[in-house]
Design an enzyme around this catalytic site. Structure first.
Site, PDB file in Angstrom:
ATOM      1  N   GLU A  64       0.806  -1.224   0.000  1.00  0.00           N
ATOM      2  CA  GLU A  64       0.000   0.000   0.000  1.00  0.00           C
ATOM      3  C   GLU A  64       0.835   1.267   0.000  1.00  0.00           C
ATOM      4  O   GLU A  64       0.423   2.285  -0.556  1.00  0.00           O
ATOM      5  CB  GLU A  64      -0.960   0.016   1.198  1.00  0.00           C
ATOM      6  N   PHE A 126     -11.942  -6.302  14.302  1.00  0.00           N
ATOM      7  CA  PHE A 126     -10.829  -6.762  13.474  1.00  0.00           C
ATOM      8  C   PHE A 126     -10.564  -5.766  12.352  1.00  0.00           C
ATOM      9  O   PHE A 126     -11.464  -5.377  11.624  1.00  0.00           O
ATOM     10  CB  PHE A 126     -11.169  -8.140  12.888  1.00  0.00           C
ATOM     11  N   GLN A 127      -9.309  -5.338  12.231  1.00  0.00           N
ATOM     12  CA  GLN A 127      -8.848  -4.388  11.212  1.00  0.00           C
ATOM     13  C   GLN A 127      -9.622  -3.062  11.252  1.00  0.00           C
ATOM     14  O   GLN A 127      -9.912  -2.462  10.224  1.00  0.00           O
ATOM     15  CB  GLN A 127      -8.920  -5.007   9.812  1.00  0.00           C
ATOM     16  N   LYS A 176     -18.318  -0.394   5.616  1.00  0.00           N
ATOM     17  CA  LYS A 176     -18.809  -1.431   4.709  1.00  0.00           C
ATOM     18  C   LYS A 176     -20.327  -1.452   4.617  1.00  0.00           C
ATOM     19  O   LYS A 176     -20.892  -1.673   3.540  1.00  0.00           O
ATOM     20  CB  LYS A 176     -18.287  -2.797   5.170  1.00  0.00           C
ATOM     21  N   MET A 482      23.655   9.682   2.621  1.00  0.00           N
ATOM     22  CA  MET A 482      23.495  11.030   3.173  1.00  0.00           C
ATOM     23  C   MET A 482      23.787  11.055   4.669  1.00  0.00           C
ATOM     24  O   MET A 482      24.438  11.972   5.177  1.00  0.00           O
ATOM     25  CB  MET A 482      22.093  11.571   2.899  1.00  0.00           C
TER      26      MET A 482
END
Length: 588
Positions: A64, A126-127, A176, A482
């Protein structure tokens, strides 16, 4: 199921549709031709609806974070709004770095996140995460859709907010159960957001004051930031420079606002800016700045920035003006609108003596690396300049990024995409994917370090799957370059946590006679080949051109070119920590 609607006194029947179907319809209405998405439980119904349509192409990256960087670069390179869709929980939190990246660099994104059903929100389901709360400080606007009847309006507003005013990312959280509900199939055609009316017009009185001040200046200087490019004002700005004969410096994000081969372009200013550019800012008597936030990377010691200058600051974001540097004339306006008005008042300035002084600084400390018979970043980038008349160059973050912003030539046919505000390692490779998908007929070159390349290296699968002819340049110096540069210059050469060849068996032996450095991991060439891409390794300057010629022939898969670099090559000039623009370390 049908709903009853009244139109002009007549009763009409319209089939209701789910929120998932309206979402897909909205994408088409907004002209979204590419969606970067990763599926999950809370977005699987949206994925099913996307499967049934043929307007919006869905790209499946392998992470993602890579997905949102790809959407970001797609937006930067095309001027369109980038769009991404992820599931709830970890899918949403994996967007955070990319949202912050886009926010700092004013990139228009609409990020859709799945969410658990409304009755589960707040119950540690959940999630489930509060992604709107998490991203509130790093996005332009965020909202959870609570009612099906609000869905169309919220999506319409999201696209409008993302692309207007100072562009930025918008987060829309989609529960949802809301998306499953039936409702009106209508998608709004207009937007009317109370309290959000971005100002784009120029205050003529302020502009006239600024032009009067400009006419009196003996050592005027234009400073162009990323806002000039975002507003598509580069062409008009260049016309102003041609008429006025006033020299120009740019920020890293503003590089390309005027062609880098223009005789009045001095260079970038700031931490690793050109000597002449930094000195010009320090000695100018008027700094006319457009589209920059004056962050610490360009100002050095802020209270001694442009000490002799009156400052004009044009920016679309009111909050950016006088936040870091106090200015004498503030003008809140869109850069393109402002430059169009400036063009009306632009007049020739006799800057011959001022330009002569600037040329003296250029001759005193020209922007170039020490001549060496071995491979250097400058030689690679100069080969790109020579071989690619048209290209989009996307960088990661680190030494290679600074070398690129110093030596890459930019014209109207070349673009530079880079993470300037947040400095996000891992941006380069997925950014190149997004740029190539948005510009299929333009060569796209990614320049990464060996550290940054490994942060999203899984995107080889995406690039190979999409048959993208990317050219991926890896500047491999075996270190996080760097940070190592700072350790070499300011930390007594204590190279803590920066050697990318280090193994457990090296502990306590580094730098001792009995130490033998282990081989580098991974073998980038073999790794590229394992994904079905092409890999080339370059050791010598005379091999550079041949490697790019080979890459050009590979039109169906990416080509990775690993350039073996000297870790002792440092980026100069460099402003000392806490120093002014005049306190530069030079490569002597």
């Amino acid at each position: 199921m049908f709903g009853v609607f009244f139109i002009s006194g007549r009763r009409t029947y319209m089939r209701k549709i789910t929120g998932n179907k309206l979402f897909v319809k909205a994408l088409k209405e907004e002209g979204v031709d590419i969606l970067f998405g990763y599926p999950g439980a809370c977005t699987i119904d949206i994925s099913d609806e996307l499967y049934k349509q043929d307007y919006t192409k869905v790209i499946l990256p392998r992470h993602e974070q890579a997905l949102v960087h790809a959407a970001d670069a797609y937006a930067r390179s095309t001027g369109k709004v980038g769009v991404c869709l992820v599931t709830s929980g970890p899918g949403a939190t994996n967007l955070v770095t990319g949202i912050a990246t886009a926010n700092y660099d004013s990139v228009p994104l609409v990020c859709f996140t799945g969410q658990v059903a409304r009755n589960l929100i707040g119950n540690d389901a959940f999630q489930e995460v509060d992604i709107v709360g998490i991203t509130r400080s790093i996005c332009k606007y965020g909202i959870t859709v609570q009612k099906r009847e609000d869905l169309g309006r919220i999506i319409k507003e999201a696209f409008y907010i993302a692309r207007t005013g100072r562009p930025g990312p918008v987060v829309i959280d989609l529960p949802k159960d809301v998306m499953a509900e039936l409702g009106s199939p209508e998608y709004p055609q207009t937007v009317n957001i109370r309290g959000y009316k971005p100002n784009t017009e120029v205050h003529i009185g302020q502009l006239k004051r600024a032009m009067k001040m400009l006419n009196k200046a003996k050592k005027p200087l234009f400073l162009a930031g990323g806002g000039v490019k975002i507003a598509n004002a580069a062409e008009i700005f260049t016309k102003i420079v041609d008429i006025t004969k006033i020299p120009v410096v740019t920020t890293i994000m503003g590089r390309g606002a005027i062609p880098t081969n223009h005789p009045l372009f001095i260079g970038n200013l700031g931490m690793h800016g050109a000597y002449a550019a930094n000195m010009a800012v320090s000695e100018c008597d008027l700094l006319f700045s457009i589209g920059t936030r004056f962050n610490d990377r360009i100002t050095g010691k802020i209270h001694e920035f442009a000490p002799n200058a009156q400052i004009v600051h044009i920016d679309i974001d009111t909050a950016s003006i006088s936040r870091n540097v106090h200015v004498d004339i503030p003008i809140v306006a869109d850069a393109k609108t402002a430059t169009e008005k400036i063009l009306e008042y632009a007049a020739f300035h006799d800057t011959a003596q001022w330009l002569e002084k600037i040329e003296g600084w250029k001759e005193e400390h020209p922007l170039k690396m020490k001549e060496k018979p071995v491979l250097t970043p400058q030689k690679v980038i100069e080969t790109i300049n020579e071989m690619f008349e048209e290209a989009i160059v996307v960088t990661d973050v680190g030494q290679h990024q600074m070398f690129t912003t110093q030596y890459l030539e930019l014209t109207e046919k070349k673009q530079l995409l880079t993470s300037g505000g947040l400095g996000t390692m891992g941006y380069g490779f997925p950014g190149a994917i997004g740029a190539q998908l948005g510009n299929p007929d333009t060569p796209v070159i990614a320049i990464s370090g060996d550290g940054g390349m490994q942060m999203n290296i899984q995107e080889f699968a995406t690039a190979v799957g999409q048959e993208l002819p990317l050219i991926l340049c890896v500047f491999n110096n075996n270190y996080l370059g760097m940070v190592r540069q700072w350790q070499k210059l300011f930390y007594g050469k204590r190279y803590s946590m920066t050697c990318l060849r280090a193994r457990k068996s090296c502990e306590g032996k580094c730098g001792t006679p009995e130490c033998e450095c282990p081989p580098y991991t991974p073998d980038f060439v073999k790794l590229a080949e394992s994904y079905g891409a092409k890999g080339i390794r370059v050791f010598k300057p005379e091999e550079i051109k041949e490697a790019f010629e080979e890459a050009r022939k590979n039109t169906k898969t990416p080509t990775l070119i690993e350039f073996i670099m000297d870790p002792e090559d440092l980026v100069y000039p460099m402003i000392k920590p806490g120093g002014t623009l005049e306190e530069m370390l030079m490569d002597c």
